[in-house]
Every structure is written in C-alpha cells, then in structure tokens.
Write a protein that holds these residues in place. Structure first.
Motif, PDB file in Angstrom:
ATOM      1  N   THR A   1     -24.359 -79.163  19.678  1.00 11.39           N
ATOM      2  CA  THR A   1     -25.186 -79.488  18.511  1.00 11.39           C
ATOM      3  C   THR A   1     -25.458 -80.985  18.471  1.00 11.39           C
ATOM      4  N   GLN A   2     -26.580 -81.360  17.896  1.00  8.57           N
ATOM      5  CA  GLN A   2     -26.963 -82.774  17.861  1.00  8.57           C
ATOM      6  C   GLN A   2     -25.947 -83.602  17.086  1.00  8.57           C
ATOM      7  N   GLU A   3     -25.453 -83.068  15.982  1.00  9.76           N
ATOM      8  CA  GLU A   3     -24.505 -83.810  15.161  1.00  9.76           C
ATOM      9  C   GLU A   3     -23.207 -84.076  15.908  1.00  9.76           C
ATOM     10  N   MET A   4     -22.722 -83.042  16.631  1.00  8.55           N
ATOM     11  CA  MET A   4     -21.476 -83.226  17.365  1.00  8.55           C
ATOM     12  C   MET A   4     -21.659 -84.189  18.538  1.00  8.55           C
ATOM     13  N   LEU A   5     -22.804 -84.145  19.189  1.00  8.94           N
ATOM     14  CA  LEU A   5     -23.057 -85.070  20.288  1.00  8.94           C
ATOM     15  C   LEU A   5     -23.091 -86.517  19.790  1.00  8.94           C
ATOM     16  N   LEU A   6     -23.705 -86.733  18.629  1.00  9.15           N
ATOM     17  CA  LEU A   6     -23.725 -88.082  18.053  1.00  9.15           C
ATOM     18  C   LEU A   6     -22.325 -88.525  17.638  1.00  9.15           C
ATOM     19  N   LEU A   7     -21.602 -87.626  16.975  1.00 10.61           N
ATOM     20  CA  LEU A   7     -20.245 -87.971  16.549  1.00 10.61           C
ATOM     21  C   LEU A   7     -19.329 -88.217  17.738  1.00 10.61           C
ATOM     22  N   SER A   8     -19.632 -87.613  18.867  1.00  6.33           N
ATOM     23  CA  SER A   8     -18.794 -87.811  20.049  1.00  6.33           C
ATOM     24  C   SER A   8     -18.740 -89.280  20.458  1.00  6.33           C
ATOM     25  N   CYS A   9     -19.812 -90.023  20.228  1.00 12.75           N
ATOM     26  CA  CYS A   9     -19.794 -91.460  20.516  1.00 12.75           C
ATOM     27  C   CYS A   9     -18.785 -92.177  19.620  1.00 12.75           C
ATOM     28  N   THR A  10     -18.712 -91.737  18.365  1.00 13.87           N
ATOM     29  CA  THR A  10     -17.713 -92.301  17.448  1.00 13.87           C
ATOM     30  C   THR A  10     -16.308 -91.911  17.884  1.00 13.87           C
ATOM     31  N   PHE A  11     -16.157 -90.643  18.268  1.00 12.52           N
ATOM     32  CA  PHE A  11     -14.850 -90.169  18.737  1.00 12.52           C
ATOM     33  C   PHE A  11     -14.398 -90.965  19.964  1.00 12.52           C
ATOM     34  N   LEU A  12     -15.339 -91.238  20.871  1.00 15.00           N
ATOM     35  CA  LEU A  12     -15.010 -92.020  22.067  1.00 15.00           C
ATOM     36  C   LEU A  12     -14.481 -93.400  21.690  1.00 15.00           C
ATOM     37  N   TYR A  13     -15.139 -94.019  20.720  1.00 16.10           N
ATOM     38  CA  TYR A  13     -14.678 -95.351  20.306  1.00 16.10           C
ATOM     39  C   TYR A  13     -13.274 -95.297  19.718  1.00 16.10           C
ATOM     40  N   THR A  14     -12.996 -94.289  18.891  1.00 12.65           N
ATOM     41  CA  THR A  14     -11.651 -94.204  18.310  1.00 12.65           C
ATOM     42  C   THR A  14     -10.605 -94.003  19.397  1.00 12.65           C
ATOM     43  N   GLY A  15     -10.989 -93.359  20.504  1.00 10.98           N
ATOM     44  CA  GLY A  15     -10.059 -93.215  21.622  1.00 10.98           C
ATOM     45  C   GLY A  15      -9.795 -94.536  22.317  1.00 10.98           C
ATOM     46  N   VAL A  16     -10.844 -95.344  22.487  1.00  8.77           N
ATOM     47  CA  VAL A  16     -10.698 -96.653  23.131  1.00  8.77           C
ATOM     48  C   VAL A  16      -9.803 -97.553  22.285  1.00  8.77           C
ATOM     49  N   GLU A  17     -10.088 -97.611  20.988  1.00 12.23           N
ATOM     50  CA  GLU A  17      -9.278 -98.506  20.146  1.00 12.23           C
ATOM     51  C   GLU A  17      -7.891 -97.928  19.878  1.00 12.23           C
ATOM     52  N   LEU A  18      -7.747 -96.593  19.919  1.00 11.91           N
ATOM     53  CA  LEU A  18      -6.420 -95.982  19.802  1.00 11.91           C
ATOM     54  C   LEU A  18      -5.523 -96.438  20.950  1.00 11.91           C
ATOM     55  N   SER A  19      -6.041 -96.376  22.171  1.00 14.78           N
ATOM     56  CA  SER A  19      -5.242 -96.789  23.326  1.00 14.78           C
ATOM     57  C   SER A  19      -4.881 -98.266  23.226  1.00 14.78           C
ATOM     58  N   PHE A  20      -5.811 -99.060  22.701  1.00 13.86           N
ATOM     59  CA  PHE A  20      -5.562-100.498  22.627  1.00 13.86           C
ATOM     60  C   PHE A  20      -4.480-100.836  21.613  1.00 13.86           C
ATOM     61  N   PHE A  21      -4.614-100.322  20.382  1.00  9.50           N
ATOM     62  CA  PHE A  21      -3.637-100.734  19.366  1.00  9.50           C
ATOM     63  C   PHE A  21      -2.307-100.004  19.505  1.00  9.50           C
ATOM     64  N   SER A  22      -2.308 -98.795  20.088  1.00  5.51           N
ATOM     65  CA  SER A  22      -1.072 -98.022  20.137  1.00  5.51           C
ATOM     66  C   SER A  22      -0.241 -98.266  21.387  1.00  5.51           C
ATOM     67  N   GLY A  23      -0.868 -98.742  22.472  1.00  6.29           N
ATOM     68  CA  GLY A  23      -0.107 -98.881  23.704  1.00  6.29           C
ATOM     69  C   GLY A  23      -0.311-100.166  24.470  1.00  6.29           C
ATOM     70  N   VAL A  24      -1.336-100.946  24.128  1.00  6.01           N
ATOM     71  CA  VAL A  24      -1.660-102.149  24.896  1.00  6.01           C
ATOM     72  C   VAL A  24      -1.389-103.422  24.104  1.00  6.01           C
ATOM     73  N   TYR A  25      -1.829-103.467  22.849  1.00  9.05           N
ATOM     74  CA  TYR A  25      -1.782-104.727  22.107  1.00  9.05           C
ATOM     75  C   TYR A  25      -0.354-105.217  21.849  1.00  9.05           C
ATOM     76  N   SER A  26       0.504-104.350  21.332  1.00 13.97           N
ATOM     77  CA  SER A  26       1.876-104.790  21.022  1.00 13.97           C
ATOM     78  C   SER A  26       2.633-105.244  22.273  1.00 13.97           C
ATOM     79  N   PRO A  27       2.602-104.479  23.387  1.00 14.60           N
ATOM     80  CA  PRO A  27       3.233-104.994  24.611  1.00 14.60           C
ATOM     81  C   PRO A  27       2.627-106.313  25.084  1.00 14.60           C
ATOM     82  N   SER A  28       1.312-106.497  24.872  1.00 11.86           N
ATOM     83  CA  SER A  28       0.673-107.753  25.266  1.00 11.86           C
ATOM     84  C   SER A  28       1.272-108.932  24.515  1.00 11.86           C
ATOM     85  N   ILE A  29       1.604-108.725  23.243  1.00 14.21           N
ATOM     86  CA  ILE A  29       2.286-109.772  22.475  1.00 14.21           C
ATOM     87  C   ILE A  29       3.651-110.056  23.096  1.00 14.21           C
ATOM     88  N   GLY A  30       4.376-108.987  23.429  1.00 14.00           N
ATOM     89  CA  GLY A  30       5.703-109.143  24.010  1.00 14.00           C
ATOM     90  C   GLY A  30       5.691-109.823  25.367  1.00 14.00           C
TER      91      GLY A  30
END
Length: 447
Positions: free
Chosen positions: A225-254
C-alpha cells in the motif's frame, strides 16, 4: 480502573523489566566483549556483529511473526519471545564465540514475535481516542529500562578502566533475574475483555481461513500500500538511529580517551540519560494524548527531527571520528566534554520518543484491523536498517555514520508528514474507510 488500561500498565511493566535487562546488555555489550577478549584472546566475539545478527534475524522473522501470532495469540508469543531474551543474557555467563552468535540468532527470532505480539496486544486494548495516550504511557514505561539498568551499571563500573570477570558475572546475573521478573508480568496479562466470545476471539487461535497463511498474505498485501511504503522510509530512519543510540553512541563515549579515566563509567551514564529522555518524551506525549489527536502527529515528529539534527551536530563536534571503532586518543573539533556528551544522550532519547510514540499512534489509527502485520512490517523495516548499521559500524567512522543519520532523518520525516496529512485530509472530508483496506485481500483480524 478500566480493564484495558490496566492491561496496558501490566504490559508496560513486563517490557520494562525484560528490556531493563536487554537494553542495558545492548548498551554495554561492545565494552564488555572487548574486556572479555582482553582476558581471553581466544574469544573473538564482537558486540556490533552480535547486534547486527540480532536485527538481521529479527527483520527476516518479522514476516513470519503474524502467522505465529495467529496460532498462539499475543500473550503466548510475548512469553516465548521474553524467554529468548533471558537465554541471550545467560549465554554471557560462559563466553564462547559460537554461543554468542547462536544466542544472537535465537533472540532475534524471539524479538520478532514479542514485538509483533506487543503491538497487536496494545491495539486490542486501545481505541482511536486512547491509542496516543496508551502508546505514550507504554513507551515511557518501556524506556524506564534504560534508566534503571544503566544506573546499576554506572555504579558497578565506577572507577574501572577494564571490566573484570567478577564484575561481568555480577552484572549478567542481576540482568538475568530482572528479565525473569518481566516474564512473570507477561504470565499475568489479562484477556482484553471479560469471559465472553470476544475474549476467545481476541486471545485464542483463529480458524483456518484467518490462520497463518492468511496472516502472511495479509502482511505482503499491506506492504504494497502507498501509505505503508511511505511509512517504511520513516521506519528505516528509526532503525538507523536505534542502532546509533542503543549500541554505538555510548561505547563511542567510553572509547574516547580524551574524556579521561571516567570514560568507561560514562557508558552507563549515557544510557541513563538516553532512557531519561525517552521516559520524559513518552510520559509527555501520553499525558497529551488527546491533544495530539487534535493537533496532529506531525508537529511532534518535526520537533523530534529538529532535536535529532541538533544532537548529531553536537556529537560531530564533541567526539573524534574514530570513537566507534575502539579506544582512541584522537581529538575532536572541540575539547571533548563529558557534560556535552551526556546532554546529547538525553537529546537522542527524547527525539527517539517523538518518532516512536507517533509511529505507534499512526499505525493504530490507520491500520486498526491489521495491527499484527502492520507492526511486523514496522519492525521488519526498522530491524533491517538497524542490522545494516551495526554491520557498517565496525568499519566506518563517526562522521560517515552521522551523515547517514541526517539524510535518512530528512527523508523519514517528510514521508511521515505526507501520510499524516493525507490521513487528516480524509478525516476532514468525511472518509470513513481504512487506508489498509486498499489491499486486495479483505481485512482480517490480527489474532
């Protein structure tokens, strides 16, 4: 108290305990595994690779999750999923490279069913007037896990430049016990309604015409569906920033040696403030749930976008490019500041809550009859992006990762607003159909 609201609170407590264990583990995994390798060179497990495997398996298994839930119901699926999280944490008690990656595969599969079950169960206990409130409250309770778990880690890691075996074992056992408490809360979840036919319909397996095959077909149809395809771009971004704040950023400080001897301790502190930002955001949007229905979801997402861009810029200035890759004495553009690093942790958490609470709300509002496949597609897309990011996090510097975050943030925010504006336009013109019904298959119940 309303029965359905009590269910949301119980669900929140269950996930708070399970993810106090897992999110804390994810936050410290890279740091802890590097310490294990220092003690035992035969151990070659990598934290980023483990997290990448988890999210890759989660992405794949999300296509099967609606079919599983159509057979087991949401409650059983969530219990099974929670058990896999406990098994993952238990695997660290006997660190073996092969065991780490096997456990990562297992918890990835479990994550698919627990999150799809959670989304379906939350919508079953909400309506169009309460979905924003319930999403905000659940999100705030869930993200308390970042606060409690990392507070414990902060004090346990205090004054340590190397995480010794005794300290690691203590942390693993405590987190394992906490995850078990979450499983108990899932066991006491109540049916959506009192003992009647609706309860059976909502909680028990469906007949064959609405069973596993139908659920899988429905997921594929919904994805086009068009709505889900558009929202998928938002979902993709939340995945990128999820990986960054949950597994990359804090160790980077350390890993940033310019922060001094306190650098490793700041890993836990960063997790605390990420969680604090998540909790404040979730609580705020839960309290303002009815207002967001009136004002729309787009202002909150746009606010999250602005805060994220600000935090990315500050991180760019404050941490060296080599920070995600291991201990480094490199200098950043400015003198690295612990206070600024922790402020960015808070901003990352608050902005993430802006996106995720509104994603829960828009899915519940647009796809109420397809909650299980809709949430499965959300987690599929998000997890696929997170897996890709964890894979490249071991190979590229901080600046490239921040550039990817900025580009995907712009695209994801625009597509979310497009769907929200279309939804509001249809409501204003008196359109009563569901966007999800544009699929070829007739809409079926999620469980």
């Amino acid at each position: 108290m309303d029965r359905k609201f009590v269910n949301v609170i119980l669900l929140g407590f269950a996930f708070m305990f399970v993810f106090t264990a897992f999110q804390t583990m994810g936050n410290i995994e890279k740091t802890v595994l590097d310490s294990i390798t220092s003690d035992d060179p035969s151990f070659q497990g990598d934290g980023y690779t483990s997290l990448a495997v988890i999210y890759a398996v989660l992405a794949i298994c999300n296509w099967l999750a609606p079919s599983i839930i159509s057979v087991t119901g949401s409650k059983v699926a969530m219990i099974v999923g929670a058990i896999t999280y406990s098994l993952f944490i238990a695997s660290f008690l006997t660190p073996k490279t092969w065991l780490l990656y096997v456990a990562s595969v297992v918890v990835g599969a479990g994550a698919a069913v627990i999150w799809t079950g959670q989304g379906s169960y939350l919508i079953l206990n909400s309506d169009s007037q309460t979905i924003s409130r319930n999403s905000g409250i659940f999100w705030a309770m869930l993200q308390c896990s970042m606060f409690f778990g990392n507070t414990f880690v902060y004090f346990v890691f205090q004054g340590k430049t190397h995480i010794d075996e005794e300290t690691r074992t203590l942390v693993f056992l405590v987190l394992l016990g906490v995850s078990a408490v979450g499983i108990v809360f899932l066991l006491v979840l109540r049916p959506t309604n009192s003992a009647n036919a609706t309860e059976v319909e909502a909680q028990a397996p469906l007949p064959s015409e609405n069973g596993p095959l139908h659920a899988l077909k429905r997921a594929f149809a919904l994805f086009t569906t068009q709505e889900m395809l558009l929202l998928s771009c938002t979902f993709l971004y939340t995945g990128v920033e999820l990986s960054f704040f949950s597994g990359v950023y804090s160790p980077s400080i350390g890993f940033t040696q310019q922060l001094g001897e306190q650098a490793k301790q700041l890993v836990g502190m960063s997790g605390i403030f990420i969680g604090l930002g998540e909790v404040i955001g979730g609580a705020l949007f839960g309290i303002l749930g009815k207002k967001t229905i009136k004002w729309g979801r787009d202002p909150i997402v746009i606010m999250g976008f602005i805060i994220h861009i600000l935090s990315f810029f500050l991180i760019f200035l404050n941490l060296p490019n080599a920070a995600p890759l291991g201990n480094t004495n490199d200098e950043a553009f400015i003198t690295s500041s612990a206070y600024l690093a922790i402020l960015c942790s808070f901003l990352l958490g608050f902005a993430d809550s802006c996106y995720n609470t509104q994603i829960y709300s828009i899915i519940g509002g647009i796809f109420p009859e397809d909650s299980a496949p809709a949430f499965a597609l959300f987690k599929f897309t998000q997890s696929l992006a997170a897996a890709a990011c964890f894979f490249y996090s071991s190979h590229v510097g901080l600046h490239v990762q921040l550039a990817i975050l900025v580009v995907t943030a712009i695209i994801g925010t625009i597509t979310f607003c497009m769907v929200e504006w279309r939804s509001k336009a249809k409501q204003e013109t008196g359109y009563n159909g569901e966007i999800g019904t544009s699929c070829a298959e007739p809409s079926g119940k999620p469980e």
